[in-house]
Each structure stands twice: as C-alpha cells, then as structure tokens.
Design an enzyme around this catalytic site. Sequence first.
Site, PDB file in Angstrom:
ATOM      1  CB  CYS A 163      -0.911  -0.014   1.224  1.00 20.88           C
ATOM      2  SG  CYS A 163      -1.897   1.488   1.382  1.00 20.88           S
TER       3      CYS A 163
ATOM      4  CB  CYS B  39      -6.183   1.444   7.654  1.00 18.25           C
ATOM      5  SG  CYS B  39      -5.079   2.599   6.798  1.00 18.25           S
TER       6      CYS B  39
ATOM      7  CE  LYS C 186      -2.985   6.484   7.010  1.00 20.74           C
ATOM      8  NZ  LYS C 186      -3.619   6.298   8.304  1.00 20.74           N
TER       9      LYS C 186
END
Length: 466
Positions: free
Chosen positions: A53, A89, A91
């Site tokens: 990510c 998460c 984000k």
Amino acid sequence: MGKLNLSRRTFAKLSAATAATAVIGCAVPGAALAEDAEAPSRGSEIKRVRTCCRGCGKMECGVWVTVENGRAVKVEGDQSSFQSSGNCCGKSQSSLQAAYHPDRIYHPMKRTNPKGEEPGWQRITWDEAMETIGSKFQEIMDQYGGQSIFNMCGTSRQWVYGPYAFYKWLFDTPNAHVASEICKGPRRLMGWISSVDGAPWMALRDGPRVYVQWGTAPENSNYDDSCRNLVDRMSAAETHICIDPRLSGSGKEADYWLNLEPGTDGALALAWQHILIEKDLIDWEFVKRWTDASLLVVEDMEPTGGRYLDLSSPIQVPALQDLIGTKLKTRLLKEMDLVEGGSPHKFMAWNKKANDGKGGLVYWDTDTTQWQGCNHVAPTRDQMEVVYAGTSQEGYLPPISYWELEEAGIDFDLEGEHEVTLADGTKHIARPVWSYLAKSVADCTPEWASEITGLDPQLIEESCTV
C-alpha cells in the site's frame, strides 16, 4: 564550509533518492477525493496483484490489488504479510481515489507567469526541473547564505533518509524538519521518557492484561502494524478501557467507556496517578530501574549542565563533547555540582543501603547507561525470545533487570529530603523527582476529576484499579 557550486548535475546526483520519491509522491497527492466516474464496465480481464500500500507513504503494508481492464478497483489486506498481518485501513482504500484523481500530477510543471496571476503551468522535463531547482538554490545561497534555506522531508523510510542527512550539509544550514516530529516521533518520545525505545510496542505485542485506548481511532487508521495489532490486543485483553468523548467503533466493544468532556483527559490522567499512588499499585522495580524518579532535585541551585552528543551526529569524539550536541542545564543534582571538575553526565540519587544503612549518594552515568557499581548487559536474541501473544511470530523482549541494583547494594529513597554539600561549600536540601510527582497529584482525587470531566468518580476509580 567552502563555496558550493550547485549545478544541475550535482543537484540531480545528490537528490536521486528524493527524485524517486517525488515521482512516486506525485502519483498520490493529498488532494480531495475524486469521483470514480471512469469506473470500467465489467469485463473478462480481471487479475489480482500482490503489492504494498502507498496510502500513508511508507509502502509497508502488504496488500492485494484487484485490477479490472487495466484499472485498480479494489485493495485488500494480505494476510501473509508479516509486517501488517492483513491490515488494510481507510487510507489504503482512499489511495484508489488519489490514484485516479483528475488533478493528479504526472510530470514536472513550471510556472510561466508571476505570482498573483494565473500560473500558466507548462510541462517541462526532469532535466530542466533539476537545473532550475539547483540554480535557484545556488542563487539564494550566494545572496543570503545557506542558513536562509529550510528543508523538510516526509516519511517513506529509506526513500527520504538521504535528504535528512545531506541537505544540511549541501546547503550549509541547520534548519531542517523531519516527519518524526509530528508523526511517529511523539509515540517514540513517550517510550523513551517512560521506558526504553521500542518497549511500549514490544509490551503491547506481548499481550497486556489491561489495554487502555486513549482517544484516537486505531481501528480506522493504520501506522505501521498498529491498526491490526491494536485491534487484536483490544480483543485479547482481559479488560479494555476506552477514553473518548465519542463512542468509537472500538469503544463499543470496551469494558469501560469513559466518555469525558472534550479536552479534560488531563484531569483524568492526574486522578489515575493519584489513585495508583494512594493504593500502592506502582511497579516499583520498573520505576526505580527505568525512570528518573530517584534522581535528586536541588530547588535553590542555579541550573547547571553540559553538552550531550547527538547520537545521530557523524562526529563521535569525546574531546568535542563541549562543542557539539545538545546543551542541557537542569537543577537535577550532578557530580559536577558536588566536586570541581565533576561530570555533568552523572546524575545523583539517594541510596538507602549506602554507608552501612546510613544512606548516601549514588549516580546514574548517562554515558554508560549504568548505575554506579552495576554492569547490566542486555541478553541477546538467542538468549531470550518470546512469542507474541496470539501470533506465530517470535521476537525479543529485554527483562526489567532490577536484580543488578540489588547485587550492587542499591535501594533508592523516593520520598525523603537529604542535605547535600555543593562544590562551593554551600549546603542544600535535595528531594527525589518522585516526591514532586506524588505531591503534585495529592489533591487530584476522583471527586476532583469528576467535576472537570463529568465522569462518575466511582467509574474513574474502578477503571483505574481493574
């Protein structure tokens, strides 16, 4: 420092790591969320890509990205990723929006009109961008000196470690800001103050009996492995306490939800300290071995001290101790206060066992990180391993190691007053740091905190003593 000639070639060469970051950073700007108007129609070309990510800039959490017809449409946590344990998460999810934002910048852009007018942005090459940046910095340095330049960097770990170091040297300036001062830094600083670097996280992974969530929303936002890690610990803890004016997602699952008035959590913290001291719920071994509670304070003494080397400095020469590093002056009693030519790095405490039980001074040496007469050596990973609670991962946890104080015949007085004679012959009263803490919270009862926080005093006490 000699005159610097900051050409395009020099700047580009030294900024290679930063340029790489800039390319990546431009791909995910902190802009508003984009409407997903160009979502592809359902087709047959669907694949899952294992990657990491980029949502918060560090590329540390392992994820699976579903790509449909050449477009990323879904991000999921990778359960096999040891550093993030499947966490994914908010984000991470919003990174898709940033990637396809209509205002995303793909190339270096140059303003062609003066400030105050429409910018007139034009696309330029990386060579021209580096040439422009280098020449403009050189102009500033030639006219005003390097100290007129301030630099700062974000996270991304290895991608920005270079700028932290070489920009100061390159521009001959002390002016720099690092991301840890507003990001991971506060968490690490509290670890250093209360324990040692990293210990709070290791203790968390070890599985605390009582878990206290003080504000924040770790179930929604991730830092490193904290989101998944904290949620797991909340569930596994015998008692979960949530301190938050709002009822958060994790707060719904808490055993105690302390919904105090916003901005009053400081009063709750003081009341908890009062309760812990009053009911003798202190881990005294930890307090004596790993905090400054035993160090002596001389209130009517002028602050004294010396310089302390910055451990990040490449210059580690004892002879330069008085020239570089952080200068610290304090009323904590030091060897330099007691004898002429004494060290500013040896801080005094009162040992009740000294002089056949009559008591006397003993010092903590910040240079060796040892109490006088002690020789504590942390065990290696091979000598001591633990298994993180609820996981298959192994790691290392250092022991409290209070035993070496006992072997050295040390038992600190944390409450009393003691007369000390300074190097100038004057006599003063010294008190340990702990006595100041205890006195400062003596009146901070649950009833006192209740009036400020709006919480029931019984709830304040019960949550603190579970």
